[in-house]
Design an enzyme around this catalytic site. Structure first.
Site, PDB file in Angstrom:
ATOM      1  N   GLY A  47      84.560  38.778  36.787  1.00  0.00           N
ATOM      2  CA  GLY A  47      84.453  38.008  35.556  1.00  0.00           C
ATOM      3  C   GLY A  47      85.116  38.978  34.632  1.00  0.00           C
ATOM      4  O   GLY A  47      85.374  40.048  34.897  1.00  0.00           O
ATOM      5  N   GLN A  52      87.820  41.540  26.236  1.00  0.00           N
ATOM      6  CA  GLN A  52      88.383  42.696  27.167  1.00  0.00           C
ATOM      7  C   GLN A  52      89.819  42.878  27.166  1.00  0.00           C
ATOM      8  O   GLN A  52      90.346  43.821  27.598  1.00  0.00           O
ATOM      9  CB  GLN A  52      87.588  42.474  28.781  1.00  0.00           C
ATOM     10  CG  GLN A  52      86.227  42.769  28.648  1.00  0.00           C
ATOM     11  CD  GLN A  52      85.732  42.489  29.937  1.00  0.00           C
ATOM     12  OE1 GLN A  52      85.607  41.610  30.666  1.00  0.00           O
ATOM     13  NE2 GLN A  52      85.775  43.712  30.886  1.00  0.00           N
ATOM     14  N   CYS A 100      82.108  47.106  35.547  1.00  0.00           N
ATOM     15  CA  CYS A 100      82.688  46.400  34.498  1.00  0.00           C
ATOM     16  C   CYS A 100      84.122  46.733  34.702  1.00  0.00           C
ATOM     17  O   CYS A 100      84.248  48.460  34.626  1.00  0.00           O
ATOM     18  CB  CYS A 100      82.009  46.619  33.020  1.00  0.00           C
ATOM     19  SG  CYS A 100      82.881  45.897  31.785  1.00  0.00           S
ATOM     20  N   LEU A 101      85.069  45.973  34.219  1.00  0.00           N
ATOM     21  CA  LEU A 101      86.518  46.378  34.221  1.00  0.00           C
ATOM     22  C   LEU A 101      86.745  47.354  33.239  1.00  0.00           C
ATOM     23  O   LEU A 101      87.641  47.939  33.372  1.00  0.00           O
ATOM     24  CB  LEU A 101      87.270  45.265  34.423  1.00  0.00           C
ATOM     25  CG  LEU A 101      87.383  44.445  35.568  1.00  0.00           C
ATOM     26  CD1 LEU A 101      88.168  43.067  35.757  1.00  0.00           C
ATOM     27  CD2 LEU A 101      87.570  45.052  36.962  1.00  0.00           C
ATOM     28  N   HIS A 142      76.085  39.164  31.996  1.00  0.00           N
ATOM     29  CA  HIS A 142      77.043  40.187  31.751  1.00  0.00           C
ATOM     30  C   HIS A 142      78.252  39.823  30.980  1.00  0.00           C
ATOM     31  O   HIS A 142      78.387  40.481  29.839  1.00  0.00           O
ATOM     32  CB  HIS A 142      77.437  40.857  33.101  1.00  0.00           C
ATOM     33  CG  HIS A 142      78.524  42.020  33.130  1.00  0.00           C
ATOM     34  ND1 HIS A 142      78.242  43.308  33.219  1.00  0.00           N
ATOM     35  CD2 HIS A 142      79.734  42.017  32.690  1.00  0.00           C
ATOM     36  CE1 HIS A 142      79.195  44.169  33.133  1.00  0.00           C
ATOM     37  NE2 HIS A 142      80.162  43.176  32.865  1.00  0.00           N
ATOM     38  N   GLU A 143      79.035  38.756  31.326  1.00  0.00           N
ATOM     39  CA  GLU A 143      80.075  38.528  30.654  1.00  0.00           C
ATOM     40  C   GLU A 143      79.683  37.846  29.034  1.00  0.00           C
ATOM     41  O   GLU A 143      80.506  38.398  28.468  1.00  0.00           O
ATOM     42  CB  GLU A 143      80.796  37.287  31.491  1.00  0.00           C
ATOM     43  CG  GLU A 143      81.464  37.821  32.726  1.00  0.00           C
ATOM     44  CD  GLU A 143      82.132  38.976  32.814  1.00  0.00           C
ATOM     45  OE1 GLU A 143      82.627  39.081  31.815  1.00  0.00           O
ATOM     46  OE2 GLU A 143      82.002  39.774  33.905  1.00  0.00           O
ATOM     47  N   HIS A 146      79.582  40.608  26.475  1.00  0.00           N
ATOM     48  CA  HIS A 146      80.744  41.067  25.921  1.00  0.00           C
ATOM     49  C   HIS A 146      81.213  40.312  24.574  1.00  0.00           C
ATOM     50  O   HIS A 146      81.689  40.820  23.585  1.00  0.00           O
ATOM     51  CB  HIS A 146      81.813  40.665  26.972  1.00  0.00           C
ATOM     52  CG  HIS A 146      82.140  41.827  28.339  1.00  0.00           C
ATOM     53  ND1 HIS A 146      82.581  43.104  27.698  1.00  0.00           N
ATOM     54  CD2 HIS A 146      81.939  42.022  29.261  1.00  0.00           C
ATOM     55  CE1 HIS A 146      82.396  43.685  29.055  1.00  0.00           C
ATOM     56  NE2 HIS A 146      82.098  42.853  29.909  1.00  0.00           N
TER      57      HIS A 146
HETATM   58 NI    NI Z   1      82.293  43.617  32.021  1.00  0.00          NI
END
Ligand code: NI
Length: 178
Positions: A47, A52, A100-101, A142-143, A146
């Site tokens: 995701g 981000q 997480c990226l 999670h997304e 953000h």
């Molecule tokens: Ni993340």
């Protein structure tokens, strides 16, 4: 359309609250969404949230099909979700390992609601309304975190359950605390 640089933890923008997209404005974000899709696929992510890539708007994308970063994960349909709203359906909590990226190379054990309903708009402005559980529910939570400036390490209750994925893989800690 291009792969964008993913902001990493330490960049103050990741801790900001993103603003909603008005329905009439959704078409103006088509190229942002394309960039998000390319960026997520390039990084093999499950995701990605708009902040981000430095776009402080309430847009997330997610989807999992045989993701090498999550080899055991159940599949989650690819979804573009704008102005998401999450409602937990009960008190049940599940622990699971997340990455997480924006926190590359790390994993942490995070408690999430096991069963949620979520809603929002897709890229055509159409309503999405789903009731989900397990990994699907985890990815959405999670997304959407953000969008409120929350990275998963902020939700780890025992920091011993946070570490480099290579070290964790050498001694799997998939027994969540009770
Ligand atoms: Ni993340």
């Amino acid at each position: 359309m291009a792969v964008q640089r993913i902001l990493r933890m330490g960049d103050a923008r990741l801790f900001q609250v993103s603003s909603p997209v008005t329905s009439s404005d959704i078409p103006n974000f088509a190229s942002v969404i394309e960039d998000m899709i390319e960026t997520m696929n390039d990084a093999d992510g499950a995701g990605l949230a708009a902040p981000q890539i430095g776009i402080m708007k309430r847009i997330v994308i997610f989807g999992v099909e045989h993701n090498p970063r999550y080899p055991d994960a159940e599949s989650v349909p690819f979804t573009i979700l704008i102005n998401p709203l999450i409602t937990p359906l009960n008190e049940e909590i599940e622990y699971g390992w997340e990455g997480c990226l924006s926190v590359p190379g790390m994993r942490g054990l995070v408690a999430r609601h096991a069963n949620i309903r979520y809603s929002g708009l897709n890229e055509k402005g159409e309503q999405i309304d789903r009731t989900v559980s397990g990994f699907h529910a985890r990815v959405v939570q999670h997304e959407c975190d953000h969008l409120d400036g929350i990275l998963y390490p902020l939700r780890i209750t025992d920091m011993r359950n946070f570490g480099f994925e290579e070290e964790l893989a050498a001694q799997p800690l998939d027994c969540p605390p009770s």
